[in-house]
Design a protein around this motif. Structure first.
Motif, mmCIF file in Angstrom:
data_model
loop_
_atom_site.group_PDB
_atom_site.id
_atom_site.type_symbol
_atom_site.label_atom_id
_atom_site.label_comp_id
_atom_site.label_asym_id
_atom_site.label_seq_id
_atom_site.Cartn_x
_atom_site.Cartn_y
_atom_site.Cartn_z
ATOM 1 N N ARG A 4 0.824 -1.216 0.000
ATOM 2 C CA ARG A 4 0.000 0.000 0.000
ATOM 3 C C ARG A 4 0.856 1.264 0.000
ATOM 4 N N SER A 5 2.148 1.106 -0.240
ATOM 5 C CA SER A 5 3.050 2.249 -0.143
ATOM 6 C C SER A 5 3.100 3.090 -1.395
ATOM 7 N N GLY A 6 2.672 2.566 -2.512
ATOM 8 C CA GLY A 6 2.807 3.320 -3.753
ATOM 9 C C GLY A 6 1.529 3.348 -4.560
ATOM 10 N N GLY A 7 1.676 3.651 -5.846
ATOM 11 C CA GLY A 7 0.538 3.823 -6.729
ATOM 12 C C GLY A 7 -0.182 2.535 -7.073
ATOM 13 N N ALA A 8 0.429 1.721 -7.908
ATOM 14 C CA ALA A 8 -0.230 0.513 -8.398
ATOM 15 C C ALA A 8 -0.359 -0.528 -7.285
ATOM 16 N N GLN A 9 -1.517 -1.213 -7.297
ATOM 17 C CA GLN A 9 -1.708 -2.282 -6.319
ATOM 18 C C GLN A 9 -0.781 -3.436 -6.680
ATOM 19 N N SER A 10 0.049 -3.807 -5.782
ATOM 20 C CA SER A 10 0.946 -4.932 -5.983
ATOM 21 C C SER A 10 1.136 -5.614 -4.642
ATOM 22 N N SER A 11 2.022 -6.573 -4.601
ATOM 23 C CA SER A 11 2.285 -7.243 -3.328
ATOM 24 C C SER A 11 3.783 -7.251 -3.073
ATOM 25 N N ARG A 12 4.118 -7.467 -1.813
ATOM 26 C CA ARG A 12 5.511 -7.554 -1.389
ATOM 27 C C ARG A 12 5.604 -8.752 -0.452
ATOM 28 N N PRO A 13 6.803 -9.225 -0.185
ATOM 29 C CA PRO A 13 6.948 -10.369 0.729
ATOM 30 C C PRO A 13 6.327 -10.060 2.102
ATOM 31 N N PHE A 14 5.723 -11.069 2.690
ATOM 32 C CA PHE A 14 5.107 -10.927 4.006
ATOM 33 C C PHE A 14 6.171 -10.708 5.078
ATOM 34 N N VAL A 15 5.929 -9.736 5.942
ATOM 35 C CA VAL A 15 6.797 -9.452 7.084
ATOM 36 C C VAL A 15 5.890 -9.321 8.304
ATOM 37 N N THR A 16 6.225 -9.997 9.389
ATOM 38 C CA THR A 16 5.377 -9.941 10.584
ATOM 39 C C THR A 16 5.454 -8.568 11.250
ATOM 40 N N LEU A 17 4.463 -8.255 12.035
ATOM 41 C CA LEU A 17 4.468 -7.011 12.803
ATOM 42 C C LEU A 17 5.692 -6.976 13.719
ATOM 43 N N THR A 18 6.022 -8.099 14.306
ATOM 44 C CA THR A 18 7.187 -8.162 15.192
ATOM 45 C C THR A 18 8.456 -7.773 14.444
ATOM 46 N N GLN A 19 8.654 -8.335 13.257
ATOM 47 C CA GLN A 19 9.848 -8.005 12.470
ATOM 48 C C GLN A 19 9.902 -6.522 12.130
ATOM 49 N N ARG A 20 8.756 -5.922 11.884
ATOM 50 C CA ARG A 20 8.711 -4.504 11.533
ATOM 51 C C ARG A 20 8.911 -3.607 12.756
ATOM 52 N N ALA A 21 8.372 -4.012 13.909
ATOM 53 C CA ALA A 21 8.352 -3.142 15.085
ATOM 54 C C ALA A 21 9.636 -3.182 15.911
ATOM 55 N N VAL A 22 10.355 -4.285 15.904
ATOM 56 C CA VAL A 22 11.520 -4.428 16.779
ATOM 57 C C VAL A 22 12.583 -3.348 16.531
ATOM 58 N N PRO A 23 12.950 -3.028 15.291
ATOM 59 C CA PRO A 23 13.955 -1.958 15.122
ATOM 60 C C PRO A 23 13.489 -0.612 15.694
ATOM 61 N N LEU A 24 12.207 -0.301 15.521
ATOM 62 C CA LEU A 24 11.675 0.941 16.086
ATOM 63 C C LEU A 24 11.659 0.870 17.603
ATOM 64 N N LEU A 25 11.287 -0.267 18.152
ATOM 65 C CA LEU A 25 11.291 -0.445 19.609
ATOM 66 C C LEU A 25 12.698 -0.226 20.165
ATOM 67 N N GLU A 26 13.695 -0.775 19.492
ATOM 68 C CA GLU A 26 15.074 -0.591 19.953
ATOM 69 C C GLU A 26 15.482 0.882 19.894
ATOM 70 N N LEU A 27 15.066 1.593 18.850
ATOM 71 C CA LEU A 27 15.349 3.029 18.761
ATOM 72 C C LEU A 27 14.698 3.778 19.922
ATOM 73 N N LEU A 28 13.450 3.440 20.227
ATOM 74 C CA LEU A 28 12.751 4.092 21.345
ATOM 75 C C LEU A 28 13.451 3.802 22.673
ATOM 76 N N GLU A 29 13.861 2.552 22.871
ATOM 77 C CA GLU A 29 14.523 2.191 24.127
ATOM 78 C C GLU A 29 15.866 2.909 24.287
ATOM 79 N N TRP A 30 16.644 2.980 23.209
ATOM 80 C CA TRP A 30 17.910 3.717 23.281
ATOM 81 C C TRP A 30 17.650 5.197 23.556
ATOM 82 N N SER A 31 16.611 5.731 22.928
ATOM 83 C CA SER A 31 16.277 7.145 23.119
ATOM 84 C C SER A 31 15.880 7.420 24.558
#
Length: 113
Positions: free
Chosen positions: A75-102
């Protein structure tokens, strides 16, 4: 659209816009082009992301790798397409680590600057 979460406490976390918007909502922030998680807001944002990660893990508990979807809507761009599945956990952990360091270094997290 690409969103970059930044803090002087750690390296940047870069996400597709739709994913970043989901993370903003999970942290309890309004979805905006520019924003901040203040030092005072970091504990709540961290707790909310941790809860979302735990819920994601519980939903996938007992599933085999072959039971997970292979793709997801892009859903990031114009044409409807698909991308490889990534779990919420995989997406959120780097941000969580940034928040914890901050939080540890008492620095805010910003995006869109």
């Amino acid at each position: 659209m690409i969103v970059t979460f930044q803090s002087p406490a750690s390296g940047d976390v870069i996400m597709f816009g739709d994913v970043a918007q989901r993370m903003m909502k999970l942290m309890g922030k309004d979805v905006t082009d520019k924003g901040i998680v203040t030092v005072e807001q970091l504990p709540e944002a961290i707790a909310r992301l941790k809860a979302a990660i735990e819920e994601d893990k519980q939903q996938r508990a007992g599933l085999q790798e072959e039971d997970l979807p292979r793709t997801e809507p892009d859903r990031s761009g114009g044409a409807q397409s698909s991308r490889p599945f990534v779990t919420l956990t995989q997406r959120a952990v780097p941000l969580l680590e940034l928040l914890e360091w901050s939080l540890k270094k008492k620095k805010p997290v910003v995006w869109g600057v």
